[in-house]
Design an enzyme around this catalytic site. Sequence first.
Site, mmCIF file in Angstrom:
data_model
loop_
_atom_site.group_PDB
_atom_site.id
_atom_site.type_symbol
_atom_site.label_atom_id
_atom_site.label_comp_id
_atom_site.label_asym_id
_atom_site.label_seq_id
_atom_site.Cartn_x
_atom_site.Cartn_y
_atom_site.Cartn_z
ATOM 1 N N ARG A 50 40.345 63.024 18.117
ATOM 2 C CA ARG A 50 39.378 62.101 17.516
ATOM 3 C C ARG A 50 40.108 60.822 17.126
ATOM 4 N NH1 ARG A 50 37.334 60.679 12.423
ATOM 5 N NH2 ARG A 50 35.058 60.367 12.368
ATOM 6 N N SER A 66 26.867 66.627 17.595
ATOM 7 C CA SER A 66 26.786 66.769 16.138
ATOM 8 C C SER A 66 25.334 66.798 15.678
ATOM 9 C CB SER A 66 27.481 65.588 15.448
ATOM 10 O OG SER A 66 28.869 65.600 15.677
ATOM 11 N N LYS A 121 35.307 61.544 5.480
ATOM 12 C CA LYS A 121 34.573 60.292 5.598
ATOM 13 C C LYS A 121 33.321 60.376 4.751
ATOM 14 C CE LYS A 121 32.161 61.802 9.806
ATOM 15 N NZ LYS A 121 31.830 61.455 11.201
#
Length: 205
Positions: free
Chosen positions: A29, A98, A127
């Site tokens: 990622r 997701s 996050k």
Amino acid sequence: MLDRFYLIVDSAAWIARLLPCGVRLVQLRIKDKPDATLRAEIIEAKALCSREGANLVVNDHWQQAIDAGCDFIHLGQGNLDTADLPAIRRAGIKFGVSTHDEAELSIALDVSPDYIALGPIYPTILKAMAFAPQGLPRITEWKKKIGKIPLVGIGGITLERVAGVLQAGADSAAVVTDISRNADPDRRARDWVKATRFRPRSKQP
């Protein structure tokens, strides 16, 4: 089948470090890097995973993943409008999506993904999230809805919580900071492997 231990890291260097610990499913990622750097990282990560018999998932960057012959791509909801899903399928690459609520789950199911991720299960420091923690009951609910599609739990999952996530119905548990911010990431990764892959033999009657 996805490995129950789904590691997420931000560099090929992390992958090189942690694959020897037994990692067999890892997502690369990377955010906000030049294309040349990104491509180099993906190519290196793919080579590392191929040598170790591990599956590499590339987050978001579907074209670069196709070019490198990767195994999986992970797409957020915002990527579904721009990703060329037929091209991904033609390349023989699987993809996950997701989800955070019912509307997103419906959108994900419409594109027939190879796995669905649900999160955040617990509060996460990775996050800022627009969605509240889902909790373990939502895992069970989601799994009943998606049936045979593998379900990945993500968000705030630690070694101490992973058993509950899997028992609730997740097929795999994704982890980031519980390993990357641990004082001993290598040992923590080995402990995750033991907790998710190895089971004691059942007692004989």
